[in-house]
Design a protein around this motif. Structure first.
Motif, PDB file in Angstrom:
ATOM      1  N   PHE A  18     -16.220  -0.432  -8.778  1.00 56.66           N
ATOM      2  CA  PHE A  18     -15.241  -1.520  -8.651  1.00 56.66           C
ATOM      3  C   PHE A  18     -13.905  -0.974  -8.140  1.00 56.66           C
ATOM      4  CE2 PHE A  18     -11.709  -3.942 -10.560  1.00 56.66           C
ATOM      5  CZ  PHE A  18     -11.937  -5.189  -9.979  1.00 56.66           C
ATOM      6  N   ALA A  19     -13.449   0.143  -8.718  1.00 61.67           N
ATOM      7  CA  ALA A  19     -12.155   0.714  -8.331  1.00 61.67           C
ATOM      8  C   ALA A  19     -12.172   1.209  -6.886  1.00 61.67           C
ATOM      9  CB  ALA A  19     -11.784   1.854  -9.279  1.00 61.67           C
TER      10      ALA A  19
ATOM     11  N   LEU B 274     -10.839   0.799  -1.190  1.00 68.95           N
ATOM     12  CA  LEU B 274     -11.295   0.929   0.190  1.00 68.95           C
ATOM     13  C   LEU B 274     -11.062  -0.367   0.969  1.00 68.95           C
ATOM     14  CD1 LEU B 274     -14.608   2.929  -0.398  1.00 68.95           C
ATOM     15  CD2 LEU B 274     -12.421   3.828   0.412  1.00 68.95           C
ATOM     16  N   ASN B 275     -11.300  -1.490   0.324  1.00 70.17           N
ATOM     17  CA  ASN B 275     -11.041  -2.781   0.978  1.00 70.17           C
ATOM     18  C   ASN B 275      -9.552  -2.959   1.280  1.00 70.17           C
ATOM     19  OD1 ASN B 275     -13.696  -3.757   1.137  1.00 70.17           O
ATOM     20  ND2 ASN B 275     -13.646  -4.509  -0.961  1.00 70.17           N
TER      21      ASN B 275
ATOM     22  N   VAL C  92      -4.889   5.963   8.322  1.00 68.33           N
ATOM     23  CA  VAL C  92      -4.460   4.872   7.441  1.00 68.33           C
ATOM     24  C   VAL C  92      -2.957   4.993   7.219  1.00 68.33           C
ATOM     25  CG1 VAL C  92      -4.696   3.904   5.121  1.00 68.33           C
ATOM     26  CG2 VAL C  92      -6.705   4.729   6.318  1.00 68.33           C
ATOM     27  N   ASP C  93      -2.282   3.853   7.229  1.00 68.22           N
ATOM     28  CA  ASP C  93      -0.826   3.842   7.078  1.00 68.22           C
ATOM     29  C   ASP C  93      -0.440   3.930   5.595  1.00 68.22           C
ATOM     30  OD1 ASP C  93       1.820   3.717   7.794  1.00 68.22           O
ATOM     31  OD2 ASP C  93       1.894   1.524   7.785  1.00 68.22           O
TER      32      ASP C  93
ATOM     33  N   ASN D 269      -4.596   7.325  -3.844  1.00 66.79           N
ATOM     34  CA  ASN D 269      -5.081   7.884  -5.102  1.00 66.79           C
ATOM     35  C   ASN D 269      -4.495   7.120  -6.287  1.00 66.79           C
ATOM     36  OD1 ASN D 269      -6.247  10.362  -6.673  1.00 66.79           O
ATOM     37  ND2 ASN D 269      -4.159  10.160  -7.395  1.00 66.79           N
ATOM     38  N   ASP D 270      -3.175   6.901  -6.239  1.00 70.45           N
ATOM     39  CA  ASP D 270      -2.497   6.220  -7.351  1.00 70.45           C
ATOM     40  C   ASP D 270      -2.977   4.785  -7.505  1.00 70.45           C
ATOM     41  OD1 ASP D 270      -1.125   8.559  -7.725  1.00 70.45           O
ATOM     42  OD2 ASP D 270       0.785   7.840  -6.905  1.00 70.45           O
ATOM     43  N   PHE D 271      -3.261   4.122  -6.372  1.00 69.70           N
ATOM     44  CA  PHE D 271      -3.757   2.750  -6.435  1.00 69.70           C
ATOM     45  C   PHE D 271      -5.126   2.709  -7.110  1.00 69.70           C
ATOM     46  CE2 PHE D 271      -6.240  -0.809  -4.722  1.00 69.70           C
ATOM     47  CZ  PHE D 271      -5.432  -1.870  -5.121  1.00 69.70           C
ATOM     48  N   LYS D 272      -6.003   3.634  -6.707  1.00 68.13           N
ATOM     49  CA  LYS D 272      -7.346   3.668  -7.313  1.00 68.13           C
ATOM     50  C   LYS D 272      -7.253   3.972  -8.808  1.00 68.13           C
ATOM     51  CE  LYS D 272     -11.650   5.674  -8.087  1.00 68.13           C
ATOM     52  NZ  LYS D 272     -12.114   6.865  -8.788  1.00 68.13           N
TER      53      LYS D 272
END
Length: 199
Positions: free
Chosen positions: A25-26, A31-32, A66-67, A74-77
């Protein structure tokens, strides 16, 4: 079954903890968000590789720019993992092994996750009481498939690496155990642990 070893070392995700759906899920969410394709079988083959390493491999595989920085992704995941872990994680069948050797042999976790995340997940699952040490990817210079994670576990447990047995669900993890001079147990084969990560 493992009486002749002096210490037991477990990988966490997909081994002692059923967290496949949490990480799927993470990863899918992350990735999306950043427009990176999801190749399910390729993601499964990268099980055990720390987040930043996985992102680098994916960007190279798909030849993407990727911008966003590696740290940002990493932090978002990690944020998605943290916010959703309580919904998904639970102990696997290896809980019985941990219970059997609790107080008999020292046990540790050697994981590609970060230490703080691992400690939180283990607590949610009620597993922290079985473990004398938790070694995350942030504690070693070279994560799996390098042997550093498991060698650090042995050091903290005060046990010769050759006297340790490692429980793993990934080829990279088993490779790390072999490189550390430790016996490796493929839990998918030996303990019928089912890993539902990007199946």
């Amino acid at each position: 079954m493992y009486d002749h070893y002096e210490a037991l070392i477990f990988d966490m995700d997909g081994t002692l903890v059923d967290s496949g759906q949490l990480h799927e899920f993470a990863w899918s969410t992350m990735l999306n968000k950043y427009g990176i394709p999801i190749d399910r079988s390729f993601m499964r083959s990268l099980a055990g590789v720390p987040t930043k390493g996985t992102i680098e491999i994916l960007l190279e595989k798909f030849n993407l720019k990727v911008d966003a920085s590696l740290d940002e992704m990493n932090d978002f995941k990690e944020q998605v993992v943290h916010e959703n872990m309580h919904k998904y994680v639970k102990p696997t069948a290896l809980l019985e092994v941990a219970q059997k050797y609790h107080g008999v042999k020292p046990m540790a976790i050697g994981t590609g996750a970060y230490t703080q995340e691992a400690e939180t997940i283990l607590k949610i699952c009620g597993l922290e009481k079985y473990l004398s040490a938790v070694v995350g990817a942030d504690q070693v210079k070279n994560p799996k498939p390098a042997p550093d994670t498991f060698l650090r576990c042995a050091e903290l447990l005060g046990v010769d690496p050759k006297q340790c047995v490692v429980f793993e669900d990934s080829k990279l993890g088993l490779q790390a155990a072999a490189s550390a001079g430790m016996a490796g147990i493929d839990v998918l084969l030996v303990h019928a642990v089912e890993n539902d990560y990007f199946l």
